[in-house]
Scaffold this motif. Structure first.
Motif, mmCIF file in Angstrom:
data_model
loop_
_atom_site.group_PDB
_atom_site.id
_atom_site.type_symbol
_atom_site.label_atom_id
_atom_site.label_comp_id
_atom_site.label_asym_id
_atom_site.label_seq_id
_atom_site.Cartn_x
_atom_site.Cartn_y
_atom_site.Cartn_z
ATOM 1 N N GLU A 318 0.840 -1.197 0.000
ATOM 2 C CA GLU A 318 0.000 0.000 0.000
ATOM 3 C C GLU A 318 0.875 1.247 0.000
ATOM 4 O O GLU A 318 1.914 1.285 0.661
ATOM 5 N N ARG A 319 0.461 2.283 -0.732
ATOM 6 C CA ARG A 319 1.171 3.555 -0.665
ATOM 7 C C ARG A 319 0.894 4.182 0.694
ATOM 8 O O ARG A 319 -0.265 4.289 1.112
ATOM 9 N N ALA A 320 1.954 4.586 1.368
ATOM 10 C CA ALA A 320 1.809 5.049 2.741
ATOM 11 C C ALA A 320 2.788 6.172 3.042
ATOM 12 O O ALA A 320 3.824 6.312 2.388
ATOM 13 N N VAL A 321 2.437 6.953 4.051
ATOM 14 C CA VAL A 321 3.280 8.037 4.558
ATOM 15 C C VAL A 321 3.256 7.954 6.074
ATOM 16 O O VAL A 321 2.190 7.760 6.676
ATOM 17 N N THR A 322 4.407 8.080 6.713
ATOM 18 C CA THR A 322 4.443 8.219 8.162
ATOM 19 C C THR A 322 4.793 9.661 8.501
ATOM 20 O O THR A 322 5.482 10.347 7.742
ATOM 21 N N LEU A 323 4.321 10.110 9.658
ATOM 22 C CA LEU A 323 4.529 11.500 10.063
ATOM 23 C C LEU A 323 4.349 11.626 11.559
ATOM 24 O O LEU A 323 3.810 10.723 12.221
ATOM 25 N N THR A 324 4.787 12.745 12.084
ATOM 26 C CA THR A 324 4.494 13.123 13.461
ATOM 27 C C THR A 324 3.616 14.366 13.411
ATOM 28 O O THR A 324 3.998 15.384 12.824
ATOM 29 N N ALA A 325 2.422 14.261 13.988
ATOM 30 C CA ALA A 325 1.462 15.361 13.976
ATOM 31 C C ALA A 325 1.941 16.492 14.889
ATOM 32 O O ALA A 325 2.816 16.294 15.737
ATOM 33 N N PRO A 326 1.383 17.689 14.750
ATOM 34 C CA PRO A 326 1.828 18.821 15.575
ATOM 35 C C PRO A 326 1.715 18.594 17.083
ATOM 36 O O PRO A 326 2.422 19.242 17.853
ATOM 37 N N ASP A 327 0.851 17.678 17.512
ATOM 38 C CA ASP A 327 0.752 17.402 18.950
ATOM 39 C C ASP A 327 1.814 16.413 19.418
ATOM 40 O O ASP A 327 1.913 16.116 20.606
ATOM 41 N N GLY A 328 2.618 15.858 18.476
ATOM 42 C CA GLY A 328 3.690 14.944 18.834
ATOM 43 C C GLY A 328 3.369 13.478 18.653
ATOM 44 O O GLY A 328 4.207 12.618 18.957
ATOM 45 N N THR A 329 2.182 13.157 18.142
ATOM 46 C CA THR A 329 1.772 11.759 17.971
ATOM 47 C C THR A 329 2.167 11.241 16.592
ATOM 48 O O THR A 329 1.866 11.887 15.588
ATOM 49 N N PRO A 330 2.847 10.081 16.517
ATOM 50 C CA PRO A 330 3.171 9.512 15.201
ATOM 51 C C PRO A 330 1.957 8.836 14.574
ATOM 52 O O PRO A 330 1.137 8.237 15.272
ATOM 53 N N TRP A 331 1.854 8.918 13.236
ATOM 54 C CA TRP A 331 0.742 8.331 12.488
ATOM 55 C C TRP A 331 1.251 7.719 11.201
ATOM 56 O O TRP A 331 2.307 8.097 10.696
ATOM 57 N N MET A 332 0.462 6.827 10.652
ATOM 58 C CA MET A 332 0.650 6.370 9.283
ATOM 59 C C MET A 332 -0.618 6.690 8.508
ATOM 60 O O MET A 332 -1.734 6.447 8.980
ATOM 61 N N LEU A 333 -0.443 7.242 7.319
ATOM 62 C CA LEU A 333 -1.541 7.472 6.391
ATOM 63 C C LEU A 333 -1.383 6.484 5.242
ATOM 64 O O LEU A 333 -0.291 6.326 4.703
ATOM 65 N N ILE A 334 -2.463 5.824 4.862
ATOM 66 C CA ILE A 334 -2.445 4.797 3.831
ATOM 67 C C ILE A 334 -3.432 5.180 2.745
ATOM 68 O O ILE A 334 -4.554 5.613 3.046
ATOM 69 N N ASP A 335 -3.032 5.048 1.491
ATOM 70 C CA ASP A 335 -3.948 5.378 0.404
ATOM 71 C C ASP A 335 -5.099 4.375 0.388
ATOM 72 O O ASP A 335 -4.885 3.163 0.269
ATOM 73 N N ALA A 336 -6.313 4.882 0.520
ATOM 74 C CA ALA A 336 -7.487 4.017 0.603
ATOM 75 C C ALA A 336 -7.680 3.163 -0.640
ATOM 76 O O ALA A 336 -8.244 2.073 -0.589
ATOM 77 N N ALA A 337 -7.167 3.659 -1.794
ATOM 78 C CA ALA A 337 -7.331 2.908 -3.031
ATOM 79 C C ALA A 337 -6.524 1.621 -3.020
ATOM 80 O O ALA A 337 -6.781 0.715 -3.833
ATOM 81 N N ASP A 338 -5.549 1.511 -2.127
ATOM 82 C CA ASP A 338 -4.664 0.342 -2.109
ATOM 83 C C ASP A 338 -5.052 -0.711 -1.060
ATOM 84 O O ASP A 338 -4.456 -1.782 -1.034
ATOM 85 N N THR A 339 -5.988 -0.385 -0.166
ATOM 86 C CA THR A 339 -6.288 -1.322 0.901
ATOM 87 C C THR A 339 -7.157 -2.461 0.415
ATOM 88 O O THR A 339 -8.016 -2.293 -0.453
ATOM 89 N N THR A 340 -6.919 -3.624 0.985
ATOM 90 C CA THR A 340 -7.646 -4.844 0.588
ATOM 91 C C THR A 340 -9.056 -4.815 1.158
ATOM 92 O O THR A 340 -9.231 -4.560 2.350
ATOM 93 N N PRO A 341 -10.078 -5.088 0.346
ATOM 94 C CA PRO A 341 -11.439 -5.163 0.896
ATOM 95 C C PRO A 341 -11.508 -6.245 1.961
ATOM 96 O O PRO A 341 -10.930 -7.328 1.817
ATOM 97 N N VAL A 342 -12.176 -5.938 3.066
ATOM 98 C CA VAL A 342 -12.307 -6.884 4.159
ATOM 99 C C VAL A 342 -13.624 -7.637 3.971
ATOM 100 O O VAL A 342 -14.687 -7.045 3.922
ATOM 101 N N VAL A 343 -13.545 -8.955 3.871
ATOM 102 C CA VAL A 343 -14.735 -9.777 3.659
ATOM 103 C C VAL A 343 -14.836 -10.766 4.818
ATOM 104 O O VAL A 343 -13.862 -11.451 5.129
ATOM 105 N N ALA A 344 -15.999 -10.845 5.425
ATOM 106 C CA ALA A 344 -16.172 -11.744 6.561
ATOM 107 C C ALA A 344 -16.155 -13.200 6.088
ATOM 108 O O ALA A 344 -16.536 -13.491 4.972
#
Length: 344
Positions: A318-344
Motif C-alpha cells: 500500500e502507498r503510505a506516509v508516516t509522520l508526526t502530527a503537531p501534537d507529537g503523535t506519530p501516524w501512518m496514512l495509507i492510500d485508501a485505493a490500495d487497501t484490501t477489501p475486508v470480507v467476513a
C-alpha cells in the motif's frame, strides 16, 4: 467546509510483538483473524518507519469491519520493550478500546492470569451511564456501559459491555470467538501540555469530525477514570475527541474515533514518547486511510507535521506516509485505493 481527506474510522493499531503466532492467538480470542501478511527489509523499514530492522507484519481483520483492525509487527531487532507496564497516565501512552459481550469473562481470565503470577494490571469494572439518559434506579431501565482496563506488557486495552444501551454502528461483537469482542471502537493517546490549536490538525487538516473539546476537572471524572489513570486529588485533563467523517451522533455514532487526554504541564508523569514508536514492542502507531495520498502528504507538510516520509510502499504494497502530527503523535496514512477489501 474542511475537505475530508480521511476515509472511515481509525484503520489499524500497530503492535510490536516478539512472537507472531502467540500474538495472533491472543487476538483471535477477541474475534480477529489473519488477513494481510507482508515484510520489509531493514532499508525499507528505516525509510518508512524510522527503525533500521527487517520486519514481518500481519494485519488482523475483524469480521467485515473497515476500521479497528490490528497490525502485528515482528521486528528482527526491536529498539526496546516499549511502554511495558508503564501506567496509563504516561506521556506517549496509547490503548485500544473494544466492546465485549460479557465483561465478567474478561475479569475472570485476567484474574486467573494474575493469580498465576503473570504481569498484568486489572482496573476493576465500573458503571458509566449513557449520556442523556434518565437515572431512576429500580424504577426505569438504566442504560449504561460496564468498563474495565487491562494492562499487559504488550497490550493496553479498555473493554466495555453495553447494558440496555444499543449503538449498532459503534463496534460489532464477534459471537464466534472465545471472548466475544468487537473490533477496536476507539483508540486513545495521552499527551501533556500540548497547545489546544495543535489538535486542529485532525479536523481542520485531515477532515475528521471534532466531537469533543472540553476540560474534565477531577470532580467530574468517574471512579473508573480516576482508577485507570491513578489520578492524584485535583488532577484533571482536557479531552480532544475526533470521529469518522461519515458522522453519526447519539446512539447512531460510529466507532473508529480517536481520543486525546491532554494533561496540564504541572501534572507529574513519566514521558515515554521515545519508547512508543515503531521498532519497539507494544502499541506504537495508529493509521488512517486517506484519499489521494500524494496530495495529502503536501497538505500535512504545510500544516506543520514533522518527520514526514516520502510516499512509499508499506509491507502490504500500500502507498503510505508516516509522520508526526503537531501534537507529537506519530501516524501512518495509507492510500485508501490500495487497501484490501475486508470480507467476513
Amino acid at each position: 467546509m474542511t475537505q475530508a481527506h480521511v476515509v472511515g474510522g481509525a484503520f489499524d493499531a500497530c503492535v510490536g510483538v516478539p512472537d507472531l503466532v502467540a500474538a495472533i492467538g491472543y487476538w483471535e480470542l477477541f474475534g480477529y483473524r489473519v488477513g494481510d501478511i507482508g515484510s520489509l527489509d531493514a532499508v525499507a523499514a528505516k525509510q518508512l518507519y524510522g527503525a533500521a530492522s527487517s520486519v514481518r507484519m500481519v494485519r488482523l481483520w475483524h469480521q467485515d469491519a473497515d476500521h479497528g483492525l490490528i497490525r502485528l509487527m515482528h521486528w528482527e531487532q526491536p529498539t526496546g520493550p516499549g511502554l511495558g507496564l508503564a501506567p496509563f497516565k504516561t506521556v506517549g501512552s496509547r490503548w485500544t478500546a473494544a466492546e465485549v459481550a460479557q465483561l465478567g469473562r474478561i475479569v475472570a481470565h485476567a484474574k486467573y492470569r494474575r493469580d498465576r503470577g503473570d504481569p498484568i494490571g486489572i482496573f476493576h469494572p465500573d458503571v458509566v451511564p449513557a449520556p442523556g439518559t434518565a437515572r431512576e434506579p429500580f424504577r426505569r431501565t438504566l442504560s449504561v456501559a460496564m468498563e474495565m482496563a487491562v494492562l499487559q506488557p504488550l497490550y493496553r486495552q479498555v473493554l466495555f459491555e453495553r447494558v440496555d444501551f444499543p449503538s449498532p454502528l459503534y463496534g460489532k461483537v464477534n459471537p464466534g470467538s472465545l471472548l466475544q469482542g468487537s473490533q477496536f471502537t476507539h483508540c486513545c493517546v495521552v499527551t501533556r501540555g500540548v497547545p489546544a490549536d495543535a489538535f486542529d490538525f485532525y479536523d481542520q487538516v485531515l477532515g475528521m469530525v471534532k466531537s469533543g473539546d472540553f476540560e474534565l476537572p477531577y470532580g467530574e471524572i468517574g471512579s473508573s477514570g480516576k482508577d485507570i489513570f491513578q489520578l492524584a486529588d485535583g488532577e484533571g485533563f482536557h479531552m480532544h475527541r475526533f470521529d469518522d467523517p461519515r458522522g453519526g451522533e447519539g446512539l447512531g455514532k460510529r466507532s473508529g474515533r480517536v481520543i486525546f487526554f491532554n494533561f496540564r504541564d504541572s501534572v507529574e508523569m513519566p514521558d515515554l514518547r521515545h519508547a512508543s514508536r515503531p521498532g519497539a514492542l507494544g502499541l506504537c502507531l495508529y493509521s488512517w486511510r486517506v484519499k489521494n495520498i500524494e496530495q495529502v502528504r503536501e497538505v500535512v507538510l504545510r500544516a506543520g507535521a514533522t518527520q514526514v516520509s516520502d510516499v512509499l510502499r508499506n509491507e502490504f504494497g500500500e502507498r503510505a506516509v508516516t509522520l508526526t502530527a503537531p501534537d507529537g503523535t506519530p501516524w501512518m496514512l495509507i492510500d485508501a485505493a490500495d487497501t484490501t477489501p475486508v470480507v467476513a
